[in-house]
Scaffold this motif. Structure first.
Motif, PDB file in Angstrom:
ATOM      1  N   HIS A 172      45.185  34.332  39.476  1.00  0.00           N
ATOM      2  CA  HIS A 172      46.083  33.195  39.310  1.00  0.00           C
ATOM      3  C   HIS A 172      45.303  31.960  38.894  1.00  0.00           C
ATOM      4  O   HIS A 172      44.254  31.669  39.441  1.00  0.00           O
ATOM      5  CB  HIS A 172      46.789  32.878  40.623  1.00  0.00           C
ATOM      6  N   THR A 227      50.050  29.618  36.340  1.00  0.00           N
ATOM      7  CA  THR A 227      50.770  30.824  36.754  1.00  0.00           C
ATOM      8  C   THR A 227      51.157  30.752  38.222  1.00  0.00           C
ATOM      9  O   THR A 227      52.211  31.222  38.618  1.00  0.00           O
ATOM     10  CB  THR A 227      49.922  32.078  36.514  1.00  0.00           C
ATOM     11  N   TRP A 228      50.292  30.131  39.031  1.00  0.00           N
ATOM     12  CA  TRP A 228      50.630  30.041  40.450  1.00  0.00           C
ATOM     13  C   TRP A 228      51.770  29.050  40.665  1.00  0.00           C
ATOM     14  O   TRP A 228      52.650  29.262  41.497  1.00  0.00           O
ATOM     15  CB  TRP A 228      49.398  29.659  41.279  1.00  0.00           C
ATOM     16  N   GLY A 248      48.781  37.271  37.731  1.00  0.00           N
ATOM     17  CA  GLY A 248      48.086  36.703  38.882  1.00  0.00           C
ATOM     18  C   GLY A 248      47.370  37.741  39.727  1.00  0.00           C
ATOM     19  O   GLY A 248      46.470  37.409  40.481  1.00  0.00           O
ATOM     20  N   ASP A 284      46.468  38.064  43.841  1.00  0.00           N
ATOM     21  CA  ASP A 284      46.334  36.639  43.496  1.00  0.00           C
ATOM     22  C   ASP A 284      44.949  36.254  42.995  1.00  0.00           C
ATOM     23  O   ASP A 284      44.625  35.082  42.931  1.00  0.00           O
ATOM     24  CB  ASP A 284      46.686  35.738  44.695  1.00  0.00           C
TER      25      ASP A 284
END
Lengths: 304, 312
Positions: free
Chosen positions: B264, B268-269, B257, B261
């Protein structure tokens, strides 16, 4: 006179034209080979790099010499992993899970495909479509509710399912069964009706028709489905990552990633060796049964 | 099977025989047998696919400790977070660009393989399909090592051409490129195989007719190959869109991610929030955002498949 010249001109023009077409073809062929070599390099670089790195000692890796060449090949990574109980444990977990899942998948999907392909009953067409739709539902949509479900089952009945490898035996079939059923429906539907009608007239039961006629005739499809089920169960990463945590319950892909990567210290020689050994079973199957593999791959979308 | 089991019971009282014959007949009836044969499949799908799917709808309406019903509270919370919009954007960029490149590369490579003499096609096909055969978690590890910040084999090679070290997974945009590259590497062979199968099913006469009419190679592709392959292209692309949109392995292993972030995607988040952050309801809400796109793709696939069925 004029007829002779025409006769002469005819063949020469023809020959010339053929020559240019074949020259065009030769150039097209050369370009095809050129680009195919480029794409093959692109495709094979990661696996070859796995192999190269797996033959290096950690000293050679950290010395940052030419990464594409092995100066002092050594098998220490292989020996290290194949004598480590932990790694062998991952390997056996993976092997057991995959073999049992393949068996479950075949036991569920072959009779179901037979019923859906041959024995029209109320709702069978809808069910066949439903099977295909299930195949389209990805694992990433279901892992959170499944996790919570298994936690709750553990709380209510006392049967511990989270962090046990056998929980995967319930989950993996949801990935393999719909596709295997789908391609088996395709294979079964392609068998001529006369064959099973003859069997029924001779007094065979439905079960006998399935085992004596359909399974032998659709054997290539069965092999393709088996290969698919094995490959999917061997490669699955998300479910074991979510459902299993202690090192004796892990399967190979998750085991390699969680145990060989320790914090920021990457033992790349061992990681690449583990990855290569993890990739080996599907690759070996593929090397020997490539045609079945490809048949299974294309059957999913071309039959239906 | 039923015959054999019931034989020993034939001797005793006639009433019992008749009742058993009723059961016997039911077992002989086609629809009953068929239903029993599909029962395990139905149970499996109901218990581990349909139930969890509905359960995640329920989960998405609970608060973090799963004690209170908060309606759409989780979604309201998500809409206010910048990370969520970053994930939406990245999921779309990732899925769409990866699928387009996979389809293009697959189409081109399929043509090259098709050009090669038939006896050599097997070998090329075999080599080019290897990325699809290796478990993605394992091959992504190799890519991670190829992209390693200090020992990257790519940067080593590029340094000979004077191209400076590229932060493959360190910089947001390069990391986005890297996850797409790995996904294209993994998925393009699937397209190649599907298109190759479709190319082989195009009748040679059509090309001959086109050649007689003076069509050049571009016109042959545009007016003969593409219309003939339309269905396969549509199904393969939609199918790949679903799989790519729901991807987990590649992004998780390559960047997890990161950085910040930026790579992501929904899966995956959802894992980060729901499992690692143990906020199960929020994770369930995040993964539910995949449903609309998956549903649209699924509807189109079904339409194409039933169309094929009608034609045949």
């Amino acid at each position: 006179m004029s007829t002779i010249t025409i006769d002469k001109a005819g063949p020469t023009r023809k020959v010339k034209k053929y020559g240019s077409i074949s020259r065009d073809r030769a150039w097209a062929l050369r370009w095809s080979y050129f680009f195919l070599v480029l794409f093959a390099i692109f495709s094979l670089t990661p696996p070859l790099y796995m192999l190269i790195t797996s033959l290096k000692s950690s000293a050679e890796i950290s010395a940052a010499t030419n990464p594409w060449w092995v100066y002092h090949p050594t098998l220490e990574n292989y020996i290290g992993l194949l004598t480590s109980n932990q790694f062998l444990r991952f390997f056996w977990n993976s092997a057991w899970v995959s073999i049992i899942v393949v068996t479950i998948t075949m036991l569920i999907s072959v009779p179901a495909a037979f019923a859906l392909a041959r024995m029209k009953f109320w709702g069978s067409a809808t069910l066949a479509t439903g099977v295909f739709l299930t195949y389209l539902i990805p694992d990433t949509l279901l892992f959170i509710p499944l996790f919570k479900m298994f936690v709750l089952i553990g709380d209510w009945t006392g049967i511990q399912l989270i962090n046990r490898w056998y929980v995967l035996l319930f989950i993996y079939p949801t990935l393999t069964v719909p596709f295997c059923t789908w391609i088996m429906i395709g294979y079964f539907a392609s068998i001529p009706k006369e064959l099973d009608e003859a069997a029924i007239i001779d007094g065979a039961s439905w079960f006998q028709t399935l085992t004596r006629i359909f399974i032998p005739v659709a054997l290539p499809g069965l092999i393709a489905a088996t290969i698919f089920a094995f490959t999917v169960s061997w490669a699955q990463f998300l479910y074991p990552l979510v459902f299993t945590t202690s090192t004796d319950q892990l399967v190979l892909p998750v085991g390699i990633i969680t145990t060989l990567i320790k914090g920021d210290v990457f033992n790349w020689g061992q990681i690449m060796t583990g990855a290569l050994l993890g990739a080996a079973p599907p690759l070996i199957i593929y090397a020997f049964l490539m045609d079945y593999y490809i048949a299974g791959l294309t059957a999913g979308a071309t039959k239906g | 099977m039923a015959d054999v089991a019931l034989h020993p019971n034939r001797v005793p009282a006639t009433k019992a025989t008749r009742r058993r014959n009723g059961l016997h007949n039911a077992l002989r009836r086609k629809s009953t047998v068929a239903f029993l044969m599909t029962l395990p499949l139905i149970l499996l799908v109901a218990a581990f696919v349909i139930y969890p799917a509905l359960y995640s709808l329920h989960l998405a309406t609970l608060n973090k400790s799963m004690t209170k019903f908060i309606g759409l509270g989780n979604f309201e919370f998500l809409f206010k977070r910048d990370t969520f919009w970053l994930v939406v954007k990245q999921s779309c960029i990732f899925a769409i660009s990866a699928v387009i490149f996979k389809a293009l590369i697959g189409f081109i490579v399929a043509h090259f393989v098709h050009n090669v003499p038939a006896n050599k096609q097997r070998r090329w096909r075999g080599m080019l399909l290897v990325p699809w055969v290796i478990p993605p978690a394992m091959s992504t590890l190799a890519w991670l090592w190829l992209f390693d910040p200090s020992y990257s084999a790519f940067n080593y090679t590029l340094s000979f051409f004077g191209i400076g070290p590229i932060p493959w997974t360190g910089d947001a945009n390069w990391a986005r490129f890297s996850v797409i590259l790995v996904n294209v590497w993994y998925g393009a062979p699937f397209f190649m195989i599907m298109y190759l199968a479709a190319l082989k099913s195009v009748p040679e006469q059509l090309y001959e007719a086109a050649a007689i009419d003076g069509a050049n190679w571009w016109q042959r592709i545009w007016y003969v190959t593409l219309p003939m392959m339309r269905n396969i292209i549509a199904i393969t692309t939609l199918f790949s869109l679903i799989v790519t949109f729901a991807n987990f392995d590649i992004v998780r292993i390559l960047t997890a991610g990161g950085p910040l972030d930026h790579t992501h995607i929904f899966a995956t988040w959802a894992f980060r929030v729901g499992i690692e952050g143990s906020d199960i309801p929020l994770g369930a809400s995040v993964s539910l955002f995949m449903v609309p796109i998956l549903a649209v793709a699924a509807i189109f696939i079904l339409r194409d498949i039933s169309k094929r069925g009608n034609e045949a």
